[in-house]
Design a protein around this motif. Sequence first.
Motif, PDB file in Angstrom:
ATOM      1  N   VAL A 153       4.047  -8.309  -3.291  1.00 38.80           N
ATOM      2  CA  VAL A 153       4.327  -8.330  -4.726  1.00 38.80           C
ATOM      3  C   VAL A 153       3.356  -9.273  -5.439  1.00 38.80           C
ATOM      4  CG1 VAL A 153       6.764  -7.790  -4.412  1.00 38.80           C
ATOM      5  CG2 VAL A 153       6.040 -10.174  -4.521  1.00 38.80           C
ATOM      6  N   PRO A 154       3.077  -9.019  -6.710  1.00 38.14           N
ATOM      7  CA  PRO A 154       2.193  -9.917  -7.468  1.00 38.14           C
ATOM      8  C   PRO A 154       2.714 -11.355  -7.454  1.00 38.14           C
ATOM      9  CG  PRO A 154       2.595  -7.892  -8.689  1.00 38.14           C
ATOM     10  CD  PRO A 154       3.521  -7.868  -7.517  1.00 38.14           C
ATOM     11  N   SER A 155       1.805 -12.290  -7.396  1.00 37.33           N
ATOM     12  CA  SER A 155       2.181 -13.703  -7.287  1.00 37.33           C
ATOM     13  C   SER A 155       3.037 -14.167  -8.463  1.00 37.33           C
ATOM     14  CB  SER A 155       0.923 -14.575  -7.184  1.00 37.33           C
ATOM     15  OG  SER A 155       0.080 -14.375  -8.305  1.00 37.33           O
ATOM     16  N   SER A 156       2.848 -13.558  -9.635  1.00 37.74           N
ATOM     17  CA  SER A 156       3.562 -14.011 -10.827  1.00 37.74           C
ATOM     18  C   SER A 156       5.066 -13.778 -10.757  1.00 37.74           C
ATOM     19  CB  SER A 156       3.001 -13.312 -12.074  1.00 37.74           C
ATOM     20  OG  SER A 156       3.139 -11.904 -11.967  1.00 37.74           O
ATOM     21  N   ASN A 159       8.618 -15.433  -7.077  1.00 37.19           N
ATOM     22  CA  ASN A 159       9.823 -16.262  -7.092  1.00 37.19           C
ATOM     23  C   ASN A 159      11.091 -15.428  -7.226  1.00 37.19           C
ATOM     24  OD1 ASN A 159       8.877 -15.678  -9.801  1.00 37.19           O
ATOM     25  ND2 ASN A 159      10.452 -17.073 -10.566  1.00 37.19           N
ATOM     26  N   ILE A 160      10.993 -14.279  -7.895  1.00 38.81           N
ATOM     27  CA  ILE A 160      12.152 -13.391  -8.020  1.00 38.81           C
ATOM     28  C   ILE A 160      12.564 -12.863  -6.658  1.00 38.81           C
ATOM     29  CG2 ILE A 160      12.934 -11.168  -8.948  1.00 38.81           C
ATOM     30  CD1 ILE A 160      11.172 -11.682 -11.385  1.00 38.81           C
ATOM     31  N   LYS A 165      18.430 -13.084  -3.861  1.00 39.79           N
ATOM     32  CA  LYS A 165      19.294 -12.141  -4.556  1.00 39.79           C
ATOM     33  C   LYS A 165      18.907 -10.700  -4.214  1.00 39.79           C
ATOM     34  CE  LYS A 165      20.137 -15.024  -8.664  1.00 39.79           C
ATOM     35  NZ  LYS A 165      20.090 -15.037 -10.158  1.00 39.79           N
ATOM     36  N   LYS A 166      19.846  -9.785  -4.386  1.00 41.78           N
ATOM     37  CA  LYS A 166      19.555  -8.365  -4.262  1.00 41.78           C
ATOM     38  C   LYS A 166      18.776  -7.931  -5.507  1.00 41.78           C
ATOM     39  CE  LYS A 166      21.835  -7.582  -0.413  1.00 41.78           C
ATOM     40  NZ  LYS A 166      21.163  -7.149   0.839  1.00 41.78           N
ATOM     41  N   ASP A 197      24.502 -12.715  -7.625  1.00 42.44           N
ATOM     42  CA  ASP A 197      23.859 -12.143  -6.436  1.00 42.44           C
ATOM     43  C   ASP A 197      22.809 -11.085  -6.756  1.00 42.44           C
ATOM     44  OD1 ASP A 197      25.556 -13.677  -4.801  1.00 42.44           O
ATOM     45  OD2 ASP A 197      27.136 -12.176  -5.006  1.00 42.44           O
ATOM     46  N   HIS A 198      22.645 -10.717  -8.028  1.00 40.13           N
ATOM     47  CA  HIS A 198      21.771  -9.611  -8.404  1.00 40.13           C
ATOM     48  C   HIS A 198      20.688 -10.039  -9.386  1.00 40.13           C
ATOM     49  CE1 HIS A 198      25.421  -6.714  -7.724  1.00 40.13           C
ATOM     50  NE2 HIS A 198      24.885  -7.125  -6.586  1.00 40.13           N
ATOM     51  N   THR A 199      19.539  -9.435  -9.242  1.00 39.44           N
ATOM     52  CA  THR A 199      18.482  -9.504 -10.250  1.00 39.44           C
ATOM     53  C   THR A 199      18.085  -8.071 -10.571  1.00 39.44           C
ATOM     54  OG1 THR A 199      17.603 -11.646  -9.567  1.00 39.44           O
ATOM     55  CG2 THR A 199      16.094 -10.186 -10.742  1.00 39.44           C
ATOM     56  N   VAL A 200      17.909  -7.780 -11.863  1.00 39.69           N
ATOM     57  CA  VAL A 200      17.573  -6.427 -12.300  1.00 39.69           C
ATOM     58  C   VAL A 200      16.137  -6.399 -12.811  1.00 39.69           C
ATOM     59  CG1 VAL A 200      18.084  -4.586 -13.966  1.00 39.69           C
ATOM     60  CG2 VAL A 200      19.960  -5.866 -12.893  1.00 39.69           C
TER      61      VAL A 200
END
Length: 329
Positions: A153-156, A159-160, A165-166, A197-200
């Motif tokens: 994934v892109p470095s920017s 952190n996500i 998190k899912k 627990d989630h990131t969208v």
Amino acid sequence: MGDVAMAVPVIKNVLQQNPQLHITFVSNAFFQPLFDGLERCDFYPAYLKEKHKGSKGMLRLFKELKTSNKFDAIVDLHSVLRSSLLIVLFKLNGYATAFIDKGRKGKKELTRKENKIFHPLKPMNERYADVFRKIDLDVRLQNTSPVLSKLVVPSSIQNIFSSGKKIIGIAPFAQHQEKMYPFDKMKTVVKQLITADHTVLLFGGGKNETTALQLWEDEMPSVHNIAGKFSFKEELAIISNINVMVSMDSANMHLASLFAVPVVSIWGATHPFAGFYGWGQDEKNIVHVSLSCRPCSVFGNKPCFRGDHACMHMITEQSIIQKIDATIK
């Protein structure tokens, strides 16, 4: 884009099962990242809005291809005006050619308003494979591993993905309105997905879609708009690392499928029976309702028979969330 993405698994199978074969795949230059890493497959970019535009552009493309390589056969997986013109030019010059049978009769019977013949049609992946079979190549479509490998994934936004998190991808748009889940209802889905627990991640394209999704990011925590911020190759890398994709009957379903990412797909005017379901996707992740008028078109480009888009409005937000939860677990 979806048509090209559906061709990638077929190309990989053809090459794996015919080790003497070398393929040059000709398509819109934008799609080149889809073919990165496929051994013995060269991508030849077509610049359809520039030097390869129109009939003169196709003639120029034909001359370029003819001088760039010595081909044993030319196959047309798309069968539109441009590709058909290329096939004719190659055939007139003595090349073996083959083109796809799109099964138009069966699709017309499936989508007509009256006397509908409602049954599954041959998947488009098999129709693509049939074109190669016409030139005497052995092809048995097998789904034993992801078509494309997971990318970095892109470095920017690393952190996500390192948060634990899912990661849920949401692609709420489609080329045609009849294939889109109502925007306000999808917003409700996104709101209910926001937990500790989630990131969208929101996916889309074009200025209007990017603007609309940015408003969602600004309004809701743990929601990140991807649209318009990354190159196509970077978006593929992001998709390859998410836990689930929520998509209409659209390109994002097919892009996620290339990386064996499970897709919760939402279907309205169109239907998986037409043959456009995602490669290797589990049918239990389909979200749709049974209506006698469905499907009313193959691509979602015709007006709703009823006029009320009930096929989408009858789908509850909770039914989508339940599919997402079950997939993540």
